[in-house]
Design an enzyme around this catalytic site. Structure first.
Site, mmCIF file in Angstrom:
data_model
loop_
_atom_site.group_PDB
_atom_site.id
_atom_site.type_symbol
_atom_site.label_atom_id
_atom_site.label_comp_id
_atom_site.label_asym_id
_atom_site.label_seq_id
_atom_site.Cartn_x
_atom_site.Cartn_y
_atom_site.Cartn_z
ATOM 1 N N GLY A 187 1.716 4.467 4.204
ATOM 2 C CA GLY A 187 2.524 3.597 3.897
ATOM 3 C C GLY A 187 3.958 4.239 3.169
ATOM 4 O O GLY A 187 5.140 3.817 2.382
ATOM 5 N N GLY A 242 0.925 -1.413 -0.116
ATOM 6 C CA GLY A 242 0.086 0.060 -0.156
ATOM 7 C C GLY A 242 0.928 1.031 -0.190
ATOM 8 O O GLY A 242 1.699 1.287 1.019
ATOM 9 N N LYS A 279 -7.516 4.639 21.345
ATOM 10 C CA LYS A 279 -7.794 5.906 19.833
ATOM 11 C C LYS A 279 -9.396 5.055 19.599
ATOM 12 O O LYS A 279 -9.102 5.951 19.489
ATOM 13 C CB LYS A 279 -6.770 5.443 19.382
ATOM 14 N N ARG A 316 -1.264 0.079 -11.997
ATOM 15 C CA ARG A 316 -1.153 0.796 -10.399
ATOM 16 C C ARG A 316 0.634 0.439 -11.052
ATOM 17 O O ARG A 316 1.765 1.919 -10.404
ATOM 18 C CB ARG A 316 -0.795 0.613 -9.226
ATOM 19 N N SER A 319 -11.510 12.534 10.827
ATOM 20 C CA SER A 319 -10.982 12.152 8.914
ATOM 21 C C SER A 319 -12.217 11.238 8.860
ATOM 22 O O SER A 319 -12.075 11.406 7.194
ATOM 23 C CB SER A 319 -9.863 10.445 9.805
ATOM 24 N N ASN A 357 -11.779 8.200 18.192
ATOM 25 C CA ASN A 357 -12.638 8.030 17.610
ATOM 26 C C ASN A 357 -14.335 8.208 17.291
ATOM 27 O O ASN A 357 -14.633 8.700 16.596
ATOM 28 C CB ASN A 357 -11.618 7.244 16.837
#
Ligand code: NAD
Ligand code: KPL
Length: 305
Positions: A14, A9, A184, A37, A252, A188
């Site tokens: 990444g 990725g 976390k 890709r 996000s 979130n």
């Protein structure tokens, strides 16, 4: 055992990891989605990392999953919903005892990956670093942060851990990685869905604090029920601190929804609700929040799981 870092990725995180490791002289190979890709990447001549006003290109070698050769160390840097299918594809190339570092946010995808590759060691990571793609193969390092890595079933530090320090990747090995990931996830869950439902930046939640507090109370109860009392400590206070510190930012999840991208809801609020059901804990606020979010995503034509 080969010391090459295979990175699955070449998106935001990444690329950030790949560029820093390559810059430190570590052997890195990218694993890209398909031949199309790969060709596009080769034409671009490498990955570009943008840091403030600096721009550097790294001609990191790349391949697809169909390439040959064993993989001993794999960094999985795709979204949570892509992780298990992507790793399943690579399973035949993973050497016995291979180590896989999982960068996915939330919980649930790590176990899905581990089920695919019982012959590998899965290391979980929780990152507060921030990066985003400005364009194909161009990634901006947007927020300095930290990385915690750990293995819930094996406390020993991997022999390659110093590679991270040498590459300038701030990281610490922890035996409490699940506590980090749960904490976390709880942050979130308390912030991101409400920013989508109220169509606001994080600071907009200051106008909805009773709702935020009610969600925090149930998240705290869930964490205590599933053996994570430390992750529940002063959760409401930290949530308010994060809301204030990031008041001008959009979460996000908000950004994903706005851009018409699939969210990782299944591994965040979805995971919390599934664990509550498994433990027989009734969490009406959280269930209702999840249902409202699912309805909202479906109304936009976005996947809700
Ligand atoms: P991203 O969408 O920018 O990158 C994911 C990349 O994986 C994409 O390039 C995609 O094409 C690729 N991919 C998907 N399936 C693949 C496959 N089978 N083979 C090869 N490549 C494949 O995502 P991201 O923002 O880097 O996020 C990755 C994970 O890290 C998420 O779980 C996210 O929540 C977490 N995270 C991201 C940040 C950040 O700042 N970006 C911060 C903390 C945590
Ligand atoms: O991590 C976050 C995100 O946007 O995903 C914040 C808003 C800081 C906490 O939920």
């Amino acid at each position: 055992m080969s010391s090459t870092w295979h990175i699955l990725g070449a998106g935001s995180l990444g690329s950030l990891w790949a560029c820093r490791l390559a810059r430190a002289g570590k052997a890195v190979r990218l694993i890209l989605r398909d031949e199309r890709r790969l060709k596009a990447y080769q034409q671009a001549g490498g990955l570009t990392l943008l840091e403030q006003d600096l721009s550097n290109r790294y001609a990191i070698p790349a391949e697809t999953a169909a390439a040959h050769g064993p993989i001993h160390r794999l960094l999985v840097a795709c979204k949570a919903y892509d992780a298990a299918p992507a790793v399943a594809h690579l399973a035949p190339r993973l050497a016995e005892g291979a180590e896989i570092v999982l960068l996915q946010n939330g919980l649930g995808s790590q176990d899905e990956v581990a089920d695919q590759v019982p012959h590998a060691r899965c290391i979980f990571a929780s990152s507060t670093e921030g990066a985003f793609r400005e364009d194909d193969w161009r990634v901006r390092f947007a927020g300095h942060g930290f990385n915690w890595l750990g293995d819930p079933v094996n406390p020993s530090t991997p022999e390659w851990f110093d590679d991270l320090h040498e590459a300038g990747i701030p990281a610490e090995w922890t035996v409490d990685i699940l506590t980090r990931l749960w904490r976390k996830l709880a942050l979130n869950c308390a912030i991101n869905p409400l920013t989508v439902l109220h169509d606001c930046h994080n600071g907009g939640l200051l106008g909805h604090l009773p709702e935020v507090d009610a969600v925090c109370a149930e998240l705290g109860a869930l964490l205590c029920h599933c053996g994570q009392p430390q992750a529940a400590e002063n959760l409401d206070e930290e949530v308010q601190r994060v809301i204030l510190a990031t008041a001008a930012n959009y979460s996000s999840m908000y950004q994903d929804v706005r851009a018409g991208r699939r969210t990782e809801v299944h591994y965040l609020l979805g995971h919390a609700c599934r664990v509550a059901t498994r433990h027989g804990v009734a969490l009406p606020q959280l269930e209702q929040l999840h249902q409202r979010l699912v309805d909202n995503l479906q109304a936009r034509g976005l996947p809700s799981a």
